[in-house]
Scaffold this active site. Structure first.
Site, PDB file in Angstrom:
ATOM      1  N   HIS A 157       0.852  -1.215   0.000  1.00 59.04           N
ATOM      2  CA  HIS A 157       0.000   0.000   0.000  1.00 59.04           C
ATOM      3  C   HIS A 157       0.870   1.240   0.000  1.00 59.04           C
ATOM      4  O   HIS A 157       1.883   1.308   0.696  1.00 59.04           O
ATOM      5  CB  HIS A 157      -1.000  -0.007   1.147  1.00 59.04           C
TER       6      HIS A 157
ATOM      7  N   ASP B 142      -0.455   4.341   0.597  1.00 57.06           N
ATOM      8  CA  ASP B 142      -0.946   5.397   1.495  1.00 57.06           C
ATOM      9  C   ASP B 142      -0.269   5.264   2.852  1.00 57.06           C
ATOM     10  O   ASP B 142       0.296   4.213   3.180  1.00 57.06           O
ATOM     11  CB  ASP B 142      -2.480   5.343   1.634  1.00 57.06           C
TER      12      ASP B 142
ATOM     13  N   ASP C  37       6.180   1.649   6.749  1.00 52.66           N
ATOM     14  CA  ASP C  37       4.757   1.281   6.610  1.00 52.66           C
ATOM     15  C   ASP C  37       4.083   2.152   5.574  1.00 52.66           C
ATOM     16  O   ASP C  37       3.555   3.184   5.894  1.00 52.66           O
ATOM     17  CB  ASP C  37       4.089   1.428   7.983  1.00 52.66           C
TER      18      ASP C  37
ATOM     19  N   GLU D 290      -5.105   1.378   2.616  1.00 55.25           N
ATOM     20  CA  GLU D 290      -4.875   0.407   3.686  1.00 55.25           C
ATOM     21  C   GLU D 290      -5.059   1.022   5.062  1.00 55.25           C
ATOM     22  O   GLU D 290      -5.617   0.415   5.972  1.00 55.25           O
ATOM     23  CB  GLU D 290      -3.461  -0.199   3.573  1.00 55.25           C
TER      24      GLU D 290
ATOM     25  N   ASP E 193       4.638  -6.101   5.001  1.00 55.28           N
ATOM     26  CA  ASP E 193       4.019  -4.991   5.737  1.00 55.28           C
ATOM     27  C   ASP E 193       4.049  -5.323   7.223  1.00 55.28           C
ATOM     28  O   ASP E 193       3.192  -4.871   7.980  1.00 55.28           O
ATOM     29  CB  ASP E 193       2.586  -4.779   5.236  1.00 55.28           C
TER      30      ASP E 193
ATOM     31  N   HIS F 180     -22.406  26.081  31.780  1.00 58.90           N
ATOM     32  CA  HIS F 180     -21.451  26.701  32.692  1.00 58.90           C
ATOM     33  C   HIS F 180     -21.294  25.769  33.896  1.00 58.90           C
ATOM     34  O   HIS F 180     -22.279  25.415  34.542  1.00 58.90           O
ATOM     35  CB  HIS F 180     -22.018  28.052  33.120  1.00 58.90           C
TER      36      HIS F 180
ATOM     37  N   THR G 272     -14.539  27.065  32.065  1.00 63.83           N
ATOM     38  CA  THR G 272     -15.351  26.327  33.021  1.00 63.83           C
ATOM     39  C   THR G 272     -16.644  25.889  32.359  1.00 63.83           C
ATOM     40  O   THR G 272     -17.699  26.471  32.561  1.00 63.83           O
ATOM     41  CB  THR G 272     -15.641  27.192  34.253  1.00 63.83           C
TER      42      THR G 272
ATOM     43  N   ARG H  96      -8.529  -5.610  18.905  1.00 64.43           N
ATOM     44  CA  ARG H  96      -7.753  -6.535  18.089  1.00 64.43           C
ATOM     45  C   ARG H  96      -8.324  -7.934  18.299  1.00 64.43           C
ATOM     46  O   ARG H  96      -8.536  -8.345  19.451  1.00 64.43           O
ATOM     47  CB  ARG H  96      -6.278  -6.514  18.502  1.00 64.43           C
TER      48      ARG H  96
ATOM     49  N   HIS I 163       3.241   4.503  12.593  1.00 67.17           N
ATOM     50  CA  HIS I 163       2.062   5.171  13.187  1.00 67.17           C
ATOM     51  C   HIS I 163       2.467   6.217  14.226  1.00 67.17           C
ATOM     52  O   HIS I 163       1.595   6.800  14.866  1.00 67.17           O
ATOM     53  CB  HIS I 163       1.088   4.180  13.831  1.00 67.17           C
TER      54      HIS I 163
END
Lengths: 460, 460
Positions: B86, B88, B125, B158, B185, B218, B320, B333, B432
């Site tokens: 990839h 991107d 990556d 990707e 990758d 507030h 505030t 994951r 990343h």
């Protein structure tokens, strides 16, 4: 007095036009990008004071934004009223929720304001309110009705903690010598039930940082095996308030003034309709400290709120990152006899105590402020009550507000004078929020009430 | 083969120069502001494929960003390897943590990379990795050493979930017909311990929103009497993982593949130094699911992480406010045999279930991906293992990664072919994150290993 009220009546449109010019200045003290606008606003306020008839008008430099001063001493033997206000405003974000740009004032009718309300950042907090004093002063001057001396200090750092004010007041005790302080930076209970604010909460405001890994990590490669600072911060925030709505910071309630059952019963007479309260802010249900009414929770009880939280990826789309750091802004509202130094210290100790060993935390104090109470048997309170009763034609009650005006305690300490919190806004004015507004009804009732206060106070 | 390796040796500098040009293109697919850069990058990749000797090179339009295709069919009777990559890249923020701008590549020596590493967003990556395949292909073409057919698909989405890829593959099953898929990758365990990735985690990614009051309030006037969405969200996040590090979402572990004690013992042979692990990311201590090693937590066990959180005032200074809404990005994951649809649905139900009655919550799914496993007795695995053993001169072990490449499961389903994850990065490449980099050692070892893989696979 009738001359003065007539003069006000005849000049209403001009007063609104002039206020619009002031509201167009984006005097956001919290954001350095607006530095010049804040300075421009100070000059504009000075110009208004001069034009209204004040002497010794001065834009007084400080380490931060200037304080605008002006006075009219008609007779040193008469009492002196010191009018306080602030010309800076809150940041307007989130901008996309404003119906029109925040610094382009306009008038629109609403359900609560059939005569129309002025929409703009600062319209109620506090430009629209301190400007009432300048215009009421102008009316008294033009009609030869000023019954005592008056001094003005209009500052530009109220929304960032009035950092320079205390030093200025301490360095100018003679110049600012007065018998009472008059402030319009609060709201009345409702149009039908006018009130004078007799209590204010104090404030402790901190920023917290939780650092886990020393750099951002890929959540696939590291997820599940390292402390994620967003989770750690969330768990710590969750621990700050228990299931009964009580703040868990060690010793937090040690110095809280316990209000008598009698006084609580009296204040709950004001009690509004809980259904209406929920409806007005779109809530299905409320929450808070067990054993107290909503009115009590927001006035005689201390509270803790996250005012902001951020960490990790917050842009569009998805990014699979474990951030190195997460942050929050946390403020606590204090009641007598808590002090900001005490509470900030206790918070810091507690936050550090509950932090797990595998992260580093930092607590940075922002500004703080003392709580304040004005007894309802004082000359100051009674002059305000009577003035508003005349202007509104209704009975006026004392009211404790949940907000903070930290300087009231400082004024009392340094100048030895009580502050009268004669504000004219409504709870629904959306101060600090998008679409802040200030009713024309409220603006004019305020301008009418002020000369009446001066009359009562000078006589009293 | 020696000719090919010699050719690579002679062209190293040019390979790096060409990669630099590719890294200068800010092909950030997550941010619409970089639309043109992503498109420019696709054209550049096509140009490289053509120049390296590929036929039928095409920038194939999709509903999103284009997929670059190219092929070299030397004999339809020989096997075909489909190379996937990839072009991107991840958004580079936080920008201020980069030592130099993320799209101005440069080489710097580090402790782990005494020969130097290429620093730039996308260096590891995945630009630096898919580019190895184009250059290895060029080397095989120039030295008449390509032993079988090859096809390339290099996509541009990707990092945002490969939204268009599945449709493209389904619509082009004949064009993409192949015997195996080769992907770089991922990373090796270390320079001293090369590995082939045999397992990947799947992904479920959602955005959540908690709405309390219908407008910002507030915190002085309302604090203590209304649900603050930051607190509610914090409490909900705190509830998602229990004290044993287990995810509390109902049914979350229902379909999790239980890995045998034998296999766990085998994988823990790879076990690194926990002290080194902590030191490498600046942690005093780690955390995670009870009963598992760090390696297991990041590979054979599913996890849940907040990747971003935001709400209220996050600018300079103090405001505030009680915000109307608070938000978080949350990813999970997955391991075999969890599926993203199943887990997204379970998360949504659970998050709605634990929300208190006085707020409204919204769960919006982003992209997801299936987990993947490549058995270590397959022809594909063995060809990769042998190739890398030759290139590195060391034994190669199988390795399960915690990351996700959701498309491997899709390739298997649609094309009926296994993916070989022969990645050459290091765990420490900071993909990343700020200062992403890719070692020159790794880049060149990759280019050398690829022709060896083709040789082994064509023979096998």
């Amino acid at each position: 007095m009738q001359d003065t009220l007539n003069y006000i009546q005849e000049n209403k449109q001009r007063y609104v036009d002039e206020l619009f010019e002031l509201l167009k200045i984006a005097s956001i003290s919290a954001d350095p990008a607006y530095n010049q606008d804040v300075l421009d606003c100070a000059e504009k306020v000075a110009e208004h004071l001069k034009n209204s008839g004040a002497d010794q008008v001065e834009v007084c430099e400080t380490d931060g934004y200037p304080i605008v001063y002006g006075e009219k001493i008609i007779n040193p033997d008469l009492p002196t009223v010191l009018v306080y206000g602030h010309y800076d405003v809150q940041p307007p974000d989130p901008l996309d929720l404003w119906k029109k740009p925040p610094f382009e004032p306009y008038i629109e009718k609403t359900e609560l304001h059939p005569e129309g309300a002025i929409f703009a950042r600062g319209s109620a907090d506090d430009k629209g309110q301190f400007f009432m004093h300048i215009k009421a002063f102008e009316a008294m001057m033009k009609t030869n009705a000023l019954p005592c001396n008056v001094k003005f200090i209009i500052e530009g750092e109220e929304e960032v903690g009035s950092k320079s004010l205390e030093g200025f007041v301490k360095n100018n005790t003679e110049k600012l010598a007065c018998d009472c302080i008059l402030i319009s930076d609060t709201h009345i209970y409702s149009r039908e039930q006018p009130t004078v604010t007799t209590g204010l909460r104090g404030l402790s405001y901190v920023e917290v940082e939780v650092e886990g890994p020393n750099r951002d990590l890929h959540s696939g490669l590291y997820g599940g095996a390292v402390p994620n600072p967003i989770h750690v911060l969330s768990r710590m925030i969750a621990k700050l308030i228990d299931e009964d709505g009580r703040i868990t910071v060690d010793g937090f309630y040690d110095n809280v003034l316990v209000v008598s059952e009698e006084e609580r019963a009296e204040m709950n007479k004001l009690k509004d309709n809980p259904e209406e309260f929920k409806k007005s802010i779109g809530l299905e249900g409320v929450e808070g400290e067990k054993g107290y009414t909503a009115l009590e929770r927001t006035s005689i009880r201390p509270t803790l709120d996250c005012n902001g939280i951020w960490g990790g990826y917050t842009g569009e789309g998805a990014k699979t990152v474990i951030p190195s750091k997460a942050f929050a802004k946390i403020s606590m509202r204090l009641v007598p006899y808590q002090t900001p130094d005490e509470i900030t210290e206790k918070f810091k100790n507690y936050f550090e105590k509950i932090a797990p060993d595998n992260v580093r935390v930092k607590v940075t104090p922002h500004h703080g402020g003392m709580p304040y109470v004005l007894p309802s048997d004082t000359k100051e309170y009674l002059a305000a009550k009577k003035a508003m009763e005349t202007a509104f034609g209704k009975e006026v009650l004392p009211y404790r507000s949940g907000g903070s005006i930290p300087i009231t305690a400082m004024f009392e300490q340094v100048l030895g004078a009580k502050s009268v919190l004669m504000g004219f806004g409504l709870d629904s004015d959306a101060i600090h929020s998008p679409n802040e507004h200030y009713g024309l009804f409220n603006f004019f009732k305020g301008i009418e009430s002020i000369p009446l206060f001066f009359e009562n106070y000078a006589k009293g």
